[in-house]
Design a protein around this motif. Structure first.
Motif, PDB file in Angstrom:
ATOM      1  N   CYS A 114      60.250  50.546 102.475  1.00 29.09           N
ATOM      2  CA  CYS A 114      59.909  50.726 101.060  1.00 29.09           C
ATOM      3  C   CYS A 114      58.565  51.409 100.847  1.00 29.09           C
ATOM      4  CB  CYS A 114      59.937  49.385 100.327  1.00 29.09           C
ATOM      5  SG  CYS A 114      58.536  48.288 100.717  1.00 29.09           S
ATOM      6  N   GLY A 115      57.709  51.450 101.876  1.00 29.78           N
ATOM      7  CA  GLY A 115      56.422  52.114 101.759  1.00 29.78           C
ATOM      8  C   GLY A 115      55.317  51.285 101.142  1.00 29.78           C
ATOM      9  N   ALA A 116      55.589  50.021 100.817  1.00 26.21           N
ATOM     10  CA  ALA A 116      54.584  49.148 100.211  1.00 26.21           C
ATOM     11  C   ALA A 116      53.798  48.413 101.296  1.00 26.21           C
ATOM     12  CB  ALA A 116      55.261  48.146  99.276  1.00 26.21           C
ATOM     13  N   PRO A 117      52.614  47.858 100.962  1.00 33.69           N
ATOM     14  CA  PRO A 117      51.844  47.084 101.941  1.00 33.69           C
ATOM     15  C   PRO A 117      52.698  45.985 102.563  1.00 33.69           C
ATOM     16  CG  PRO A 117      50.514  47.496 100.005  1.00 33.69           C
ATOM     17  CD  PRO A 117      51.901  47.973  99.671  1.00 33.69           C
ATOM     18  N   ALA A 118      52.453  45.737 103.856  1.00 38.18           N
ATOM     19  CA  ALA A 118      53.308  44.791 104.584  1.00 38.18           C
ATOM     20  C   ALA A 118      52.493  43.910 105.521  1.00 38.18           C
ATOM     21  CB  ALA A 118      54.386  45.545 105.355  1.00 38.18           C
ATOM     22  N   PRO A 119      51.743  42.939 104.970  1.00 41.68           N
ATOM     23  CA  PRO A 119      51.035  41.992 105.836  1.00 41.68           C
ATOM     24  C   PRO A 119      52.033  41.219 106.700  1.00 41.68           C
ATOM     25  CG  PRO A 119      50.310  41.794 103.551  1.00 41.68           C
ATOM     26  CD  PRO A 119      51.525  42.662 103.543  1.00 41.68           C
ATOM     27  N   LEU A 120      51.676  41.023 107.954  1.00 37.78           N
ATOM     28  CA  LEU A 120      52.577  40.344 108.881  1.00 37.78           C
ATOM     29  C   LEU A 120      52.613  38.845 108.620  1.00 37.78           C
ATOM     30  CD1 LEU A 120      51.548  42.163 112.180  1.00 37.78           C
ATOM     31  CD2 LEU A 120      53.571  42.602 110.767  1.00 37.78           C
ATOM     32  N   ILE A 121      53.821  38.317 108.462  1.00 37.04           N
ATOM     33  CA  ILE A 121      54.049  36.878 108.374  1.00 37.04           C
ATOM     34  C   ILE A 121      55.333  36.606 109.147  1.00 37.04           C
ATOM     35  CG2 ILE A 121      54.595  34.914 106.888  1.00 37.04           C
ATOM     36  CD1 ILE A 121      52.916  36.148 104.716  1.00 37.04           C
ATOM     37  N   THR A 122      55.228  35.858 110.213  1.00 36.98           N
ATOM     38  CA  THR A 122      56.379  35.611 111.072  1.00 36.98           C
ATOM     39  C   THR A 122      57.556  35.067 110.266  1.00 36.98           C
ATOM     40  OG1 THR A 122      54.926  35.152 112.944  1.00 36.98           O
ATOM     41  CG2 THR A 122      57.195  34.370 113.103  1.00 36.98           C
ATOM     42  N   GLY A 123      58.715  35.669 110.481  1.00 36.39           N
ATOM     43  CA  GLY A 123      59.915  35.252 109.774  1.00 36.39           C
ATOM     44  C   GLY A 123      60.115  35.943 108.445  1.00 36.39           C
ATOM     45  N   GLN A 124      59.070  36.658 107.966  1.00 38.21           N
ATOM     46  CA  GLN A 124      59.170  37.355 106.685  1.00 38.21           C
ATOM     47  C   GLN A 124      58.797  38.835 106.792  1.00 38.21           C
ATOM     48  OE1 GLN A 124      57.416  35.274 103.336  1.00 38.21           O
ATOM     49  NE2 GLN A 124      57.730  33.285 104.291  1.00 38.21           N
ATOM     50  N   CYS A 125      57.977  39.166 107.772  1.00 41.81           N
ATOM     51  CA  CYS A 125      57.578  40.555 107.999  1.00 41.81           C
ATOM     52  C   CYS A 125      57.066  40.670 109.427  1.00 41.81           C
ATOM     53  CB  CYS A 125      56.486  40.961 107.007  1.00 41.81           C
ATOM     54  SG  CYS A 125      55.895  42.666 107.198  1.00 41.81           S
ATOM     55  N   ASP A 126      57.552  41.662 110.148  1.00 40.80           N
ATOM     56  CA  ASP A 126      57.115  41.862 111.530  1.00 40.80           C
ATOM     57  C   ASP A 126      57.046  43.359 111.788  1.00 40.80           C
ATOM     58  OD1 ASP A 126      56.392  41.378 114.194  1.00 40.80           O
ATOM     59  OD2 ASP A 126      57.827  39.729 114.391  1.00 40.80           O
ATOM     60  N   GLY A 127      56.554  43.730 112.967  1.00 38.17           N
ATOM     61  CA  GLY A 127      56.364  45.140 113.261  1.00 38.17           C
ATOM     62  C   GLY A 127      57.052  45.586 114.532  1.00 38.17           C
ATOM     63  N   VAL A 128      57.316  46.886 114.608  1.00 40.35           N
ATOM     64  CA  VAL A 128      57.876  47.513 115.804  1.00 40.35           C
ATOM     65  C   VAL A 128      56.883  48.567 116.270  1.00 40.35           C
ATOM     66  CG1 VAL A 128      59.727  48.941 116.740  1.00 40.35           C
ATOM     67  CG2 VAL A 128      60.261  47.125 115.097  1.00 40.35           C
ATOM     68  N   ALA A 129      56.455  48.470 117.526  1.00 38.64           N
ATOM     69  CA  ALA A 129      55.483  49.422 118.071  1.00 38.64           C
ATOM     70  C   ALA A 129      56.162  50.735 118.433  1.00 38.64           C
ATOM     71  CB  ALA A 129      54.804  48.824 119.296  1.00 38.64           C
ATOM     72  N   GLY A 130      55.459  51.836 118.200  1.00 46.72           N
ATOM     73  CA  GLY A 130      56.024  53.147 118.452  1.00 46.72           C
ATOM     74  C   GLY A 130      56.424  53.381 119.894  1.00 46.72           C
TER      75      GLY A 130
END
Length: 227
Positions: free
Chosen positions: A10-26
């Motif tokens: 979506c392009g919006a800010p995405a603070p990491l919170i386990t189970g709700q937002c996570d990241g994938v490394a390039g």
């Protein structure tokens, strides 16, 4: 180039919170199903965006392939030689259900539950032991760094999670009311906010049922060469 601190959907800010937002490394070299041109995914994902996306199935296939893969060659974005090399996690799929799959590491007491609509959960031995006791899992109390899109001032450390997400315009992407949140530090020159966010991990019931039974006969990984 997309900002890794924003949701890549979506392009919006995405603070990491386990189970709700996570990241994938390039460096994992996962094809980005949301990019307008061939790209590798690099950045955070709101799980609410991921689960609602019509491309979550493509992500699931890419992500779970990476979990199973070992050292392998990956075709470059434009198909030209030489191919790229990545190291997958070398995990084994030990459960496949209607809603999710479960993967196990072969070198450590680590598991990954991946929902078919995208979201994933990393589990440790203590987590599945708690599951077997009927407890509701919560994420760890690790300190998480996040670069804010703008300077919110020193008062950002006094904001509740709900207030922070509201200022960032992403309250509807999260469930702040169930998260134990505490701001730890803020470094204005880098817009770097450090915080702890402990959230309940809502695993699919089929994963809970499987792991509860599975752990009864599981032998923890031993690092003793004579074992």
């Amino acid at each position: 180039m997309p900002d890794v601190n924003e949701c890549q959907i979506c392009g919006a800010p995405a603070p990491l919170i386990t189970g709700q937002c996570d990241g994938v490394a390039g460096y994992r070299l996962l094809r980005d199903p949301w990019a307008p041109k061939p790209s590798f995914l690099d950045g955070n994902l709101h799980f609410s965006c991921l689960s609602e996306s019509d491309r979550s199935g493509l992500f699931f296939d890419e992500f779970t392939h990476m979990l199973r893969a070992g050292h392998e060659e990956v075709e470059s974005l434009d198909g030209s030689p030489p191919p790229l090399t990545r190291m997958g996690l070398g995990m084994t799929e030990i459960f496949s259900g209607a809603e999710c799959c479960v993967f196990q590491s072969g070198v450590a007491d680590r598991w990954m539950v991946v929902k078919r609509n995208g979201p994933w959960f990393r589990l440790r031995m203590e987590d599945i032991t708690e599951l077997a006791r009927g407890a509701t899992l919560r994420s760890s109390s690790d300190v998480v760094p996040y670069r804010l899109p703008v300077d919110l001032g020193d008062d950002v450390r006094e904001l509740s999670l709900a207030s922070l997400l509201s200022v960032l315009g992403v309250t509807d992407r999260y469930e702040p009311d169930v998260v134990e949140y505490e701001a730890v530090d803020y470094y204005p020159p880098k817009l770097l906010l450090e915080y702890v966010a402990r959230a309940p991990l809502h695993l699919p019931r089929e994963a809970v049922a499987f792991l509860t039974e599975y752990v009864q006969n599981y032998t923890p990984v031993s690092y003793d060469d004579e074992a």
